[in-house]
Design an enzyme around this catalytic site. Structure first.
Site, PDB file in Angstrom:
ATOM      1  N   PHE B 128       6.801  -1.882  -3.701  1.00 13.57           N
ATOM      2  CA  PHE B 128       7.416  -3.201  -3.793  1.00 13.57           C
ATOM      3  C   PHE B 128       8.923  -3.167  -4.039  1.00 13.57           C
ATOM      4  O   PHE B 128       9.603  -4.156  -3.787  1.00 13.57           O
ATOM      5  CB  PHE B 128       6.701  -4.054  -4.854  1.00 13.57           C
ATOM      6  CG  PHE B 128       5.420  -4.641  -4.343  1.00 13.57           C
ATOM      7  CD1 PHE B 128       5.438  -5.742  -3.494  1.00 13.57           C
ATOM      8  CD2 PHE B 128       4.205  -4.085  -4.670  1.00 13.57           C
ATOM      9  CE1 PHE B 128       4.264  -6.279  -2.989  1.00 13.57           C
ATOM     10  CE2 PHE B 128       3.020  -4.614  -4.173  1.00 13.57           C
ATOM     11  CZ  PHE B 128       3.045  -5.712  -3.334  1.00 13.57           C
ATOM     12  N   GLU B 129       9.452  -2.047  -4.523  1.00  9.47           N
ATOM     13  CA  GLU B 129      10.910  -1.967  -4.658  1.00  9.47           C
ATOM     14  C   GLU B 129      11.551  -2.139  -3.281  1.00  9.47           C
ATOM     15  O   GLU B 129      12.488  -2.921  -3.110  1.00  9.47           O
ATOM     16  CB  GLU B 129      11.364  -0.615  -5.232  1.00  9.47           C
ATOM     17  CG  GLU B 129      11.024  -0.364  -6.684  1.00  9.47           C
ATOM     18  CD  GLU B 129       9.581   0.103  -6.875  1.00  9.47           C
ATOM     19  OE1 GLU B 129       9.037   0.747  -5.949  1.00  9.47           O
ATOM     20  OE2 GLU B 129       9.003  -0.193  -7.924  1.00  9.47           O
ATOM     21  N   CYS B 182      -0.543   2.217  -6.790  1.00 12.49           N
ATOM     22  CA  CYS B 182      -0.756   3.597  -6.366  1.00 12.49           C
ATOM     23  C   CYS B 182      -2.247   3.828  -6.274  1.00 12.49           C
ATOM     24  O   CYS B 182      -2.943   3.868  -7.264  1.00 12.49           O
ATOM     25  CB  CYS B 182      -0.140   4.563  -7.366  1.00 12.49           C
ATOM     26  SG  CYS B 182       1.629   4.582  -7.246  1.00 12.49           S
TER      27      CYS B 182
END
Ligand SMILES: [Zn+2]
Lengths: 67, 340
Positions: B128-129, B182
């Site tokens: 999402f970064e 993850c």
């Protein structure tokens, strides 16, 4: 009572009274969820106020990251 | 135009000759060349977009082959960077498409150069970064981007249109906390195809001037549980969103001033990005060869070596992947021990 969750019929017990109860019942309380109750998107603080009735339609979406 | 190649697509009335001409003049950026990126790159190459830019920071490993359709066993043996392997494969599928392969992070400087020239962005990243960065850059340059993500048998997708739909920052409260994405639960291949079907169809609508046909909905499904959900997303747009409202400041462009280290999702791997710019792989290889303990592998794009229980992969752009740890400090120590 019978409701529809993500397109599938679901029979729920009397003690599941509102959307928050449904989230707990489905064991989804750990995830941030986008919830639509009868085509109305709910804010998180509304989950306890959104009372479930027979025939209700609930849509639940969560984001994931994998690609 | 070779009308025969695109004959069936042109017969499809909403596209037609005019739509195909638009496709051929379009440029799409695909961020990530894993499962989603492989599949949408192949679909758009076959459909005949004019230009495709593919960014990916990783190289091909055996466990990718189950679902990343552009790659072969030879790519695994040669440790080919995914972007390069994708370009090679796609060039044989449709040599008329101009394909740019970028081996590296989708970082702000690169995106600033490419995004203004593109018609849309397909999200095929795994974090999402990067998605938040894509979101803000897409808002800044007024480009559509198409979110897609998969895990297990579940997929979710949404088309973000500047000025029209909510953006990812509007939906920020629904982004799972760091690490929660993850996956330790694996993935089956068909869910990749299902998300990509949505993403590429939305892309074709946008690129051929069929905006009215866009879904406008947040779509998710679980193929194993036979669930399908569509939600009208308009209500989620935030009037004071810092990325898409009139009060915008693009927080994700300011904040993302280069993450130096990153733990790669579910991979037992840390990526390090030291300050020095590019790496001279031949120089480094020569140094490392002095140590007889070290097993070296080199191709034109990267250098890989094994030492103790770790494997370190150094790319030309100076990035290094340290496999065998999720501890950033440990990864740094290993890096400094062998790469200075
Ligand atoms: Zn927004």
């Amino acid at each position: 009572m019978k409701i529809t969750v993500n397109g599938n019929g679901l029979e729920i017990q009397e003690e599941v009274k509102h959307i928050k109860g449904l989230i707990d019942f489905l064991e989804l309380e750990d995830k941030p969820l986008i919830i639509e109750h009868n085509q109305q998107i709910l804010q998180k603080e509304e989950h306890e106020r959104a009372v479930l009735e027979n025939g209700d339609k609930v849509e639940i979406v969560h984001f994931v990251g994998g690609g | 135009m070779e009308t025969n190649r695109y004959h069936r697509q042109i017969l499809f009335a909403p596209i037609g000759e005019a739509g195909q001409e638009k496709l051929i003049r379009s440029h799409v950026l695909i961020v990530g060349a894993g499962a989603l990126g492989s599949s949408s790159a192949e679909a758009l190459t076959r459909a005949g977009v004019g230009q495709l830019t593919i960014i990916d920071r990783d190289y091909v490993e055996e466990s990718n082959l189950q679902r990343q359709q552009l790659f072969s066993e030879a790519d695994v043996e040669q440790k080919m960077p995914k972007a390069v392997a994708a370009k090679q494969r796609l060039s044989g599928v449709n040599s008329h498409v101009k394909i740019d392969a970028i081996v590296g992070d989708a970082e702000i400087d690169i995106l600033r150069q490419i995004v203004p020239e593109t018609d849309l962005i397909i999200d095929a990243t795994d974090n999402f970064e990067t998605r938040l960065l894509l979101n803000d850059i897409a808002q800044k340059y007024q480009k559509p981007w198409i979110y897609g993500a998969v895990v297990a048998s579940y997929g979710v997708t949404f088309t973000v249109l500047p000025e029209k739909t909510p953006c990812l920052q509007c939906l920020q409260e629904y982004i799972p906390a760091n690490g929660a994405t993850c996956d330790s639960v694996g993935i089956i291949q068909p869910v990749v195809q299902k998300v990509v079907s949505q993403q590429v169809t939305e892309a074709l609508k946008l690129l051929t001037g069929n905006e009215a046909a866009l879904s406008g909905k947040l779509i998710s499904f679980d193929l194993w549980k036979n669930e399908h959900t569509e939600m009208e997303a308009a209500a989620l747009r935030k009037p004071d969103c810092p990325s898409c409202s009139s009060k915008r400041s693009y927080p994700n462009l300011a904040y993302n001033s280069r993450l130096k280290t990153a733990v790669l999702c579910g991979r037992n791997t840390v990526q390090l990005r030291p300050n020095r710019k590019r790496a001279d792989l031949d120089e480094v290889a020569k140094e490392l060869q002095k140590n007889k303990q070290i097993k070296l592998f080199q191709n034109p794009y990267l250098l890989s070596f094994e030492v103790d229980s770790f494997r370190i992969v150094l790319f030309q752009d100076g990035r290094a992947l340290v496999h065998g740890t999720m501890d950033q400090l440990e990864a740094k120590n290993i890096y400094h021990r062998y790469l200075g």
